[in-house]
Design a protein around this motif. Structure first.
Motif, PDB file in Angstrom:
ATOM      1  N   SER B  55       0.841  -1.188   0.000  1.00  0.00           N
ATOM      2  CA  SER B  55       0.000   0.000   0.000  1.00  0.00           C
ATOM      3  C   SER B  55       0.882   1.246   0.000  1.00  0.00           C
ATOM      4  O   SER B  55       2.101   1.162   0.179  1.00  0.00           O
ATOM      5  CB  SER B  55      -0.894   0.010   1.236  1.00  0.00           C
ATOM      6  OG  SER B  55      -0.143   0.436   2.351  1.00  0.00           O
ATOM      7  N   TYR B  57       1.224   3.442   2.173  1.00  0.00           N
ATOM      8  CA  TYR B  57       1.865   3.726   3.462  1.00  0.00           C
ATOM      9  C   TYR B  57       3.243   3.114   3.568  1.00  0.00           C
ATOM     10  O   TYR B  57       4.132   3.646   4.217  1.00  0.00           O
ATOM     11  CB  TYR B  57       1.007   3.180   4.609  1.00  0.00           C
ATOM     12  CG  TYR B  57      -0.323   3.855   4.716  1.00  0.00           C
ATOM     13  CD1 TYR B  57      -0.402   5.187   5.107  1.00  0.00           C
ATOM     14  CD2 TYR B  57      -1.495   3.172   4.422  1.00  0.00           C
ATOM     15  CE1 TYR B  57      -1.627   5.811   5.193  1.00  0.00           C
ATOM     16  CE2 TYR B  57      -2.724   3.794   4.519  1.00  0.00           C
ATOM     17  CZ  TYR B  57      -2.782   5.121   4.901  1.00  0.00           C
ATOM     18  OH  TYR B  57      -3.978   5.740   4.983  1.00  0.00           O
TER      19      TYR B  57
ATOM     20  N   GLU C 463      -1.977  -0.472   9.467  1.00  0.00           N
ATOM     21  CA  GLU C 463      -2.717  -0.231   8.232  1.00  0.00           C
ATOM     22  C   GLU C 463      -4.220  -0.096   8.438  1.00  0.00           C
ATOM     23  O   GLU C 463      -4.859   0.780   7.863  1.00  0.00           O
ATOM     24  CB  GLU C 463      -2.437  -1.360   7.226  1.00  0.00           C
ATOM     25  CG  GLU C 463      -1.997  -0.865   5.900  1.00  0.00           C
ATOM     26  CD  GLU C 463      -1.341  -1.968   5.086  1.00  0.00           C
ATOM     27  OE1 GLU C 463      -0.692  -1.640   4.099  1.00  0.00           O
ATOM     28  OE2 GLU C 463      -1.458  -3.156   5.443  1.00  0.00           O
ATOM     29  N   ASP C 464      -4.791  -0.981   9.277  1.00  0.00           N
ATOM     30  CA  ASP C 464      -6.254  -0.978   9.410  1.00  0.00           C
ATOM     31  C   ASP C 464      -6.735  -0.204  10.633  1.00  0.00           C
ATOM     32  O   ASP C 464      -7.927  -0.086  10.862  1.00  0.00           O
ATOM     33  CB  ASP C 464      -6.756  -2.421   9.490  1.00  0.00           C
ATOM     34  CG  ASP C 464      -6.211  -3.239   8.336  1.00  0.00           C
ATOM     35  OD1 ASP C 464      -6.234  -2.725   7.199  1.00  0.00           O
ATOM     36  OD2 ASP C 464      -5.723  -4.360   8.572  1.00  0.00           O
TER      37      ASP C 464
END
Lengths: 354, 196, 506
Positions: B55, B57, C463-464
């Motif tokens: 991703s 990030y 990430e989540d």
């Protein structure tokens, strides 16, 4: 200036003359270049091996560490030395990662002569306050929640990553691989709770399991391991029977000599190697860490080296690891075709009677 | 710790890392700003061109991009402050004057020569590779390309800068380097530098 | 239980007292360590790694004594060349170099070294005491440092860059640091294995190691700067008082305790070493110093030397803490101690006390003995060292050149590192000429990989999760984040104000 140069030149001529008088091999210290940092599993096993080799033969063996690029830097170093047996490669896994992710173009079974001394097996553990306390719990949790579970690995495209990927493939677990700089730090990440599962080797987890700081989920050996305090680390095949014929998923500790080394030098090294692995001192170092002595040389070792490389290349291709070369690029078959492929036409075993 | 009578602050300044002379500094800052600004832009482009396997990030280029972007702004800041102290013409003039001084100055020329010798040293050690062993009684006396090159180059540098006789420079160089190498080789079992 | 432990301690003490051979070994190790540390470019880590091979033939007791002696000695030894010839012997001696060399030029080199020594001695004590008495507390704190916190810790270090600049423009310190960060990004990225800025070069794939950069920037660049001068200044050879009076030292009690705590805790966090500890403590020291002392900072402050030297020696004890408690080394030097012990078939970790009763006390006692020997040996060595280094620079500097080459090569037996050293040296010389400070660059090359790797790992894990969740769940991280933001704010705005008043101007 002139006087100095002529003096130096004279010195060299003298040196050359004197050094041409050859004695028995080895006539000078041997250097073993270990591809991982001091204090790690590979370093400790191979240093212990080198110590025993020099003890039985009287040779001087200096061990140095040359880390980086999945072992490729150490490999290159040895490749650039003369093939005289004075520079040995201290590797794990028959150096399979160097070619796949490290970009070195030597094949373990045609360019090297590898000797396997022992192997370690993989382990998954969790903190005592983890929501799952066994591999069964883990599978349950994974089924109920669709969330990915995080697991620490010793590095992207390294051994712990590879083993976890194989297990995930067989069990259908949804894992997120979090890379760390080595197995010890990966264990620490499980210990401080940064990841759900601590990945690593049994030798890295077992003391923390005994002390109660970690709870074992499973290991990748063929049978259960009982620790000194009576704790059981179950084999993964207890929970996933279909993985049985792929076990043990292990990391062999190996030393390599270049195959173009004079044959009698290779046999001398192999002889010292045999004495060392059979010594009680080596056995003791290895046993204390739950690493298993398993000697493999010659054609068996060559075949094993090729097989491991094929398995790894196949799984890395499936995982899509950046920078990993595919089986096709490496001129290898896929895992399922290995048995038919071996031995390839350009392979010739080293034999004592040519 | 009693404070010794301080000398003038100006004198002390020379002892500090990062000191500079007041005169041509304007030109220097302007030149650094330009070079660093260009460098930052190159790195920005390179960071953007890196692949993104996961991703955004965890993109490998994220932090390098932020760093080079802020570096670019800092370069602009440095450039502006340089322009406040003088026009572009002043700056370029200052730099040119400084470069000229450096070229004329004996110290400058000696530095360039020294850099050349260090280059030569490093390259020679890289190119030459030999390793002789002479058995002397019970132990092997070893000579590698590294020590031979070191003795010669260090002897030469000593001759030029220490300005003692060739014999004395060679002798000091020989003794010191052999002592150093022996400690590493026989004491620690270390390999001497070589390019392979 | 306590009687058993008391018995074990006594047993070890008696054993050591009856074995004068061990004392000799310790003295030898300490002396070797001091010399090693004093050699420009030969780091503590390198000494320890080489020693692993040498200890194979020693008995367990001798090996431990020897290694801890070298470890303790070399951490102090770095200060000697830093103060006397402006080249740090080890990376953590950079702050000591900035302060100490300024003093040496004024003829106070002996006293500066004596102060560094007294500080190292105290630092060792603080580290050892915290190691023995507060293992659970320090360990608990150290385990709170996960990827996110490690990122913030390194970011804090990077934020210091601006304040490490001794010119009147903090922005030059930042720029120097930022260049260091870009250098640090070169190589395979640790999360995905993508190669960054390697331009297809195989050698660059493994990244740029900070040791050759350090040797180049401070060793080679110093040679290039000093040697061509018409008459290079040498430090005065007369040595006055060496050890500072106790009364003076007592004034620095608070500074020492604070620096010792910083050093030990940073040592206990796996992945952060002595170099980070001394830079941090140096910066915290500057912020906490009185106005009068602050003005001396960067020009030869004894308080600054104490801040840095207490911290890097306290780091020795700190780094042994996770090593002994978990089997996970606190830094590379501790990893070497671990390797040596493992080769003696001691499995280091939480069970060390059950599997090898009393060994842990032997290690503590060895550290204490090494500390005393370090003090004694250094007192004897300081005077000759000042004399030695007051020899003409034109003689000293050429002889340092081959050490720079060996030091860079030995990091990884890689000749590429020698090229890195060469390039850094020339680059450092040019930067210096253009008025950029070099210390921030080194700091950034050390911290850059830590910051990058940990940030991206933290983001991979988060990430989540929502931003607010993270800030709330990771309170230590949030505190660190505020500290970092304040440091940046202070560096960018406050510092400029002060400069306009001319207080910090050189």
């Amino acid at each position: 200036m002139g006087r100095l140069t002529s003096f130096v030149a004279l010195f060299f001529v003298a040196a050359l003359l004197l050094s041409s008088a050859r004695a028995d091999w080895p006539e000078r210290p041997i250097n073993m270049v270990v591809m991982y940092a001091p204090g790690g599993g590979t370093d400790i096993v191979l240093r212990a091996l080198a110590t025993e080799m020099s003890r039985s033969t009287g040779w001087v063996i200096n061990v140095t560490n040359r880390t980086g690029a999945s072992g490729a830097l150490a490999t290159r170093y040895v490749l650039n030395k003369r093939p005289d047996g004075y520079t040995l490669l201290g590797a794990s896994n028959f150096n399979k990662y160097a070619r796949i992710v490290g970009g070195v173009d030597t094949r373990p079974w045609t360019d090297w002569y590898f000797m396997q001394a022992a192997y370690g097996i993989g382990s998954w553990s969790v903190r005592p306050d983890s929501p799952f306390q066994s591999f069964q719990d883990l599978m349950e949790t994974a089924r109920q929640e669709s969330n990915e579970l995080t697991i620490s690995t010793s590095g992207a495209g390294g051994q712990v990553h590879e083993m976890a990927a194989i297990i995930a493939q067989v069990t259908g677990l949804n894992l997120k691989y979090v890379p760390y700089a080595g197995g010890q730090v990966a264990t620490l990440a499980g210990l401080n709770g940064e990841v759900d599962i601590a990945g690593g080797g049994v030798h890295e987890h077992i003391r923390l399991i005994d002390s109660g700081d970690l709870v074992p989920l499973m290991q990748t050996g063929t049978t259960d391991i009982v620790t000194t305090t009576g704790k059981v680390i179950p084999t993964v095949s207890n929970f996933v029977p279909q993985i049985r014929d792929r076990l043990p998923l292990n990391g062999p500790y190996t030393i390599g000599v270049r195959r173009d080394t004079p044959i009698e030098v290779i046999w001398a090294i192999e002889e010292a190697f045999f004495t060392a692995v059979q010594s009680s001192a080596f056995e003791e170092v290895v046993r204390q860490r739950n690493i298993f002595v398993d000697v493999m040389v010659g054609e068996n070792a060559d075949r094993r080296a090729a097989e491991l490389e094929v398995i790894t290349a196949t799984i890395f291709e499936e995982l899509g690891i950046p920078g990993a070369r595919t089986t096709e690029e490496l001129g290898l078959p896929e895992t399922k075709d290995f048995d038919r492929w071996w031995p390839p036409s350009d392979y010739a075993p080293l034999t004592r009677n040519p | 710790m009693d404070d010794r009578p301080k000398r003038k602050a100006k004198r002390n300044q020379e002892t500090l890392p990062g000191h500079y002379e007041r005169g041509p500094v304007v030109g220097k800052n302007f030149a650094s700003a330009v070079v660093i600004g260009v460098l930052a832009m190159v790195f920005m482009v390179l960071s953007l061109r890196l692949e993104v396997p996961g991703s955004i990030y965890t993109a490998p280029g994220m932090l390098p991009f932020i760093v080079s972007l802020t570096l670019f702004f800092m370069a602009v800041g440095l450039g502006i402050s340089a322009l406040r102290q003088g026009s572009i013409g002043d700056n370029l003039g200052g730099l040119a004057r400084h470069l000229k001084n450096y070229a004329v100055d004996q110290e400058g020329r000696r530095t360039v020569m020294l850099i050349g010798m260090v280059f030569l040293y490093v390259l020679l050690v890289a190119v030459l590779s030999f390793d002789f062993r002479i058995p002397v009684f019970f132990f092997d006396f070893e000579i590698t390309s590294y020590e031979v090159v070191s003795i010669l180059v260090v002897g030469m540098i000593l001759r030029i800068f220490w300005k003692k006789s060739l014999v004395r420079c060679g002798f000091v160089s020989l003794i010191m380097i052999e002592a150093l190498v022996s400690v590493f080789r026989y004491g620690f079992g270390m390999i001497m530098p070589e390019a392979f | 239980m306590s009687a058993v432990i008391g018995g074990q301690i006594l047993e070890q003490l008696v054993f050591i007292a009856q074995t004068p051979w061990l004392w000799m070994i310790c003295l030898l190790g300490v002396t070797l360590g001091i010399f090693w540390g004093a050699m420009p470019g030969l780091s503590t880590t390198m000494a320890m790694t080489l020693l692993v091979g040498l200890t194979v033939e020693m008995t367990q007791a001798v090996a431990i004594m020897f290694m801890l002696g070298v470890y303790t000695g070399s951490v102090f030894g770095g200060a000697i060349s830093a103060v006397l010839i402006n080249i740090p012997g080890t990376p953590d001696a950079v702050p000591t170099m900035i302060e100490g060399h300024a003093l040496a030029k004024k003829g106070e080199g002996g006293l500066a070294l004596g102060t560094a020594l007294a500080a190292s001695f105290m630092g060792n004590w603080i580290g050892i005491i915290l190691l023995i008495a507060f293992i659970p507390a320090v360990l608990f704190f150290a385990l709170q440092f996960r990827s996110w916190e490690m990122f913030l810790l390194s970011l804090w270090g990077i934020a210091i860059c601006g304040s490490m600049s001794s010119t009147d423009m903090p922005i030059k310190g930042w720029i120097s640091g930022w260049i260091g960060l870009l250098v640090a990004f070169i190589g395979l990225d640790p999360i995905h294995g993508v190669s960054r800025f390697t331009f297809g070069s195989f050698a660059l794939g493994d990244g740029i190691n900070f040791i050759p950069v350090l040797i180049g920037l401070f060793g080679l660049a110093e040679i290039l700067r000093v040697l061509p001068q018409k008459s290079p200044a040498t430090i005065p050879s007369e040595v006055g008082r060496i050890l500072p009076p106790i009364r003076t030292l007592l004034r620095y009690t608070r500074v020492s305790l604070r620096s010792g705590l910083i050093g030990t805790v940073i040592g206990a966090i796996p992945g952060a070493g002595a170099n980070i500890a001394s830079f941090f403590s140096y910066d915290v020291g500057r912020r906490r110093a009185s106005q009068k002392e602050k003005a001396k900072w960067g020009k030869g402050s004894y308080e600054a030397i104490i801040s840095a030297e207490v911290a890097n020696n306290a780091n020795v004890g700190g780094s042994m803490l996770p090593t002994l408690a978990l089997g996970i080394p606190g830094n590379a030097a501790a990893a070497a101690v671990l390797a040596a012990l493992e080769l003696k078939n001691v499995v280091v970790g939480p069970l060390i006390q059950t599997e090898n009763p009393g060994l842990i006390f032997y290690i503590y006692i060895s550290l204490i003995i090494a500390n005393f020997f370090m003090y004694g040996m250094a007192v004897l060595l300081i005077k000759p060292c000042v004399k030695l280094f007051s020899l003409p620079r034109t003689l000293l500097m050429p002889l340092i050149l081959p050490i720079c080459v060996i030091g860079s090569f030995a990091v990884n037996l890689n000749y590429f590192d020698v090229y890195v050293m060469l390039f850094s040296g020339i680059f450092g010389y040019v930067l210096h000429r253009f008025g950029f400070p070099l210390a921030p660059l080194v700091l950034a090359v050390i911290l850059g990989p830590l910051a990058d790797e940990n940030l991206r790992r933290a983001l991979l894990i988060f990430e989540d999760a929502g931003v607010l969740n993270v800030l709330w769940d990771r309170k230590l991280g949030t505190i660190l984040l505020l500290v970092v933001l304040y440091t940046f704010y202070d560096g960018i705005f406050k510092r400029n104000d002060r400069n306009s008043n001319g207080e910090i101007n050189d």
